[in-house]
Design an enzyme around this catalytic site. Structure first.
Site, short mmCIF file in Angstrom:
data_model
loop_
_atom_site.label_atom_id
_atom_site.label_comp_id
_atom_site.label_asym_id
_atom_site.label_seq_id
_atom_site.Cartn_x
_atom_site.Cartn_y
_atom_site.Cartn_z
CD GLU A 1 6.82 -11.86 -19.83
OE1 GLU A 1 7.69 -11.24 -20.43
OE2 GLU A 1 5.91 -11.29 -19.20
CG ASP B 1 2.53 -9.14 -19.41
OD1 ASP B 1 3.32 -9.33 -20.33
OD2 ASP B 1 2.56 -8.11 -18.69
C1 NOJ Z 1 6.02 -8.47 -20.84
C2 NOJ Z 1 5.54 -8.09 -22.20
O1 NOJ Z 1 5.87 -9.11 -23.10
C3 NOJ Z 1 6.19 -6.78 -22.52
O2 NOJ Z 1 6.05 -6.42 -23.87
C4 NOJ Z 1 5.61 -5.74 -21.60
O3 NOJ Z 1 6.27 -4.51 -21.81
C5 NOJ Z 1 5.77 -6.15 -20.13
N1 NOJ Z 1 5.49 -7.53 -19.90
C6 NOJ Z 1 4.86 -5.34 -19.25
O4 NOJ Z 1 3.53 -5.76 -19.40
#
Ligand code: NOJ
Length: 534
Positions: free
Chosen positions: A262, A199
């Site tokens: 991500e 993440d």
């Molecule tokens: C990215 C995640 O995919 C999202 O759903 C989340 O709100 C944020 N990061 C914070 O962790």
């Protein structure tokens, strides 16, 4: 070759996939029962969104315990049963790790708050003094709105949070934080995880001096920054030490554990250092997600990404954070066909395509009434709300919840779906998005072996993505008009390409016609995989 180099992934948003215990929230029991369906689509790996104990302020991306399962999703035994069944079906398991921040209910944060400056856990989070004249230490903003800082009067300090105040950022300059995450990764790898989705991977460190970020061009002259996009993120994101953290992880978990990040930085050049040199294996390619249907631009962005880091991408059209691709691409049958044509373009590239649950059905956004909005982003900025892509999977035609739950109302209330959007309907139909996706993935699998070479672009009209790689060609007509594409064949005779698949209905004749002179006529919004006849 590592498994992810030929795999297709499938993202499961656990809360909304299948409810096994009738409480209205998706869980491991429900997911395990549907793994046969996931395998039947023809994917190879399942990424499961966070299931750890959490107050659910951001629906699980606020973790209070990194080594357990929240009771709403089941138990560690249910997790083990899920992994066992996934592996039995030949599916790899990718877990979602959230290293940038914890929940404010995490024992470390609670201990830091209790103990104050200098106490054992204080240093695991990012604390700063107020600015000299009072107020937050700098101008940084939270991605979810408001300042990135919350004041704790007892200690006279601010803590940083890139997201909600209930999601305090870890201090990755602390060796203790680094040790903790290596241990967490090992814990889950030992329990059967084959990989991790990381993440907000690009945001773990901040500039050590915490300077103000410059104002971006998006901001009107003289106005105060109020939105994340009003700042240039020079000091809070993408700091030079971050890729080294992932190198450490790779060394800790070994070469067989897949790491996909991500890395939400826009430009492929900025992402490159995260997915090369032994850091992450891949990042999702987000370059298309905010884009509406613009075939030449889609083609250009894909091409550039492949040029910059050929095998560095997880190819996605959407996720639990974006409006659904079919909706962004115009909705209805046209939106479905456009999305499928784009998948045909993506399925032969180096890297790993990831479907988001329901994309195989051509799902549009779910309709959530204003009074039922739950997403913390949607509650603050309605147009950016993520509930519409998070509504429960529609399994059956009948039933209050389309078979998602046979007990309580679903956690997120939405309007019923039309019959043709359900799994039941599409399984029974001769022709459906689900059947097309199965045909596409079967053709990909059939032509996948040994596809390791570079991507060679083929000449094609604007809006048509056309490339060859190791004796397999992908042609995808992203435009709304039929086109003819010359297939350049180096050695064999012009007629030697065999159609393996066409997007429209999965049967070659529906979407494409091979012409005697080595050209292929593609219907509008359709694509084909071709391979050389052996
Ligand atoms: C990215 C995640 O995919 C999202 O759903 C989340 O709100 C944020 N990061 C914070 O962790």
């Amino acid at each position: 070759m590592s498994w992810w180099e030929t795999a297709v992934g499938y993202e499961v948003y656990l809360r909304s996939f299948a409810d096994g215990d009738g409480d209205g929230v998706g869980d491991f029991a429900g997911l395990t029962g549907k793994l046969g369906y996931i395998a039947s689509i023809g994917v190879d790996a399942v990424w499961v969104t966070p299931f750890y104990p959490s107050p659910q302020a951001d629906f699980g991306y606020d973790v209070a315990d990194y080594r357990d399962v929240d009771p709403v999703y089941g138990s560690l035994d249910d997790f083990d049963a899920f992994v066992g069944e996934a592996h039995r079906l030949g599916l790899k398991v990718v877990l979602d790790i959230v290293p940038n921040h914890s929940s404010s209910e995490h024992p470390f944060f609670k201990a830091a708050l209790r103990g104050g400056p200098g106490s054992t856990y204080w240093d695991r989070y990012v604390w700063r003094d107020p600015a000299p004249g009072g107020g937050p230490p700098n101008n940084w903003l939270s991605i979810f709105g408001g300042p990135a800082w919350t004041y704790v009067p007892e200690h006279g300090k601010y803590y940083m949070h890139l997201f909600l105040p209930a999601q305090p950022d870890f201090n990755w300059a602390s060796p203790k934080v680094r040790e903790e995450f290596v241990d967490i990764l090992r814990f889950w790898a030992a329990r059967g995880a084959d990989g991790f989705r990381v993440d907000v991977a690009h945001s773990l460190l901040e500039h050590p001096d915490y300077p103000d970020n410059p104002l971006s061009d998006e901001l009107r002259p003289g106005a105060a920054p109020r939105h994340f996009g009003h700042l240039e993120h020079l000091y809070d994101l993408d700091q030079p030490g971050v890729p080294e953290i992932f190198r450490e992880w790779r060394r800790a978990v070994g070469p067989d554990v897949y790491l996909v990040g991500e890395v939400y930085l826009g430009e492929p050049e900025k992402v490159r250092k995260y997915v090369t040199g032994g850091a992450l294996h891949q990042s999702f390619f987000f370059g298309l997600n905010a884009l509406e249907w613009d075939p030449p631009e889609l083609g250009r962005r894909i091409r550039r990404a492949v040029e910059v880091v050929p095998a560095g991408w997880g190819w996605v059209q959407g996720s639990h954070d974006e409006h659904r691709a079919v909706t962004r691409y115009g909705g209805g049958p046209k939106g479905v066909q456009r999305s499928l044509a784009l998948w045909t373009a993506m399925m032969g590239l180096p890297g790993t395509p990831f479907l988001y649950q329901g994309e195989e059905l051509g799902l549009e956004n779910g309709a959530v009434a204003a009074g039922n909005v739950l997403d913390p982003v949607g509650l603050r900025q309605p147009s950016e709300g993520r509930d519409p892509c998070r509504t429960p999977m529609p399994w059956t035609i009948s039933g209050e919840t389309h078979g998602f739950s046979d007990g309580a109302a679903p956690w997120l209330l939405s309007r019923r779906r039309p019959d043709h959007e359900t799994v039941e309907f599409q399984e029974a139909a001769a022709d459906s998005p689900l059947k097309s996706m199965r045909a596409l993935l079967a053709a990909r699998r059939e032509t996948a072996s040994g596809r390791v070479g570079p991507v060679r672009r083929l000449d094609a009209p604007e809006g048509v993505v056309a490339y060859a790689r190791d004796g397999v060609a992908h042609l995808a007509n992203l435009t709304d008009e039929p086109v003819e594409v010359e297939v350049e064949v180096e050695v064999e005779a012009a007629g030697a390409w065999v159609l393996a698949y066409a997007t429209n209905g999965g049967r070659p004749a529906d979407g494409a016609v091979r012409l005697a002179d080595g050209a292929v006529r593609l219907g509008e919004r359709s694509g084909v995989i071709l391979r050389k006849a052996s």
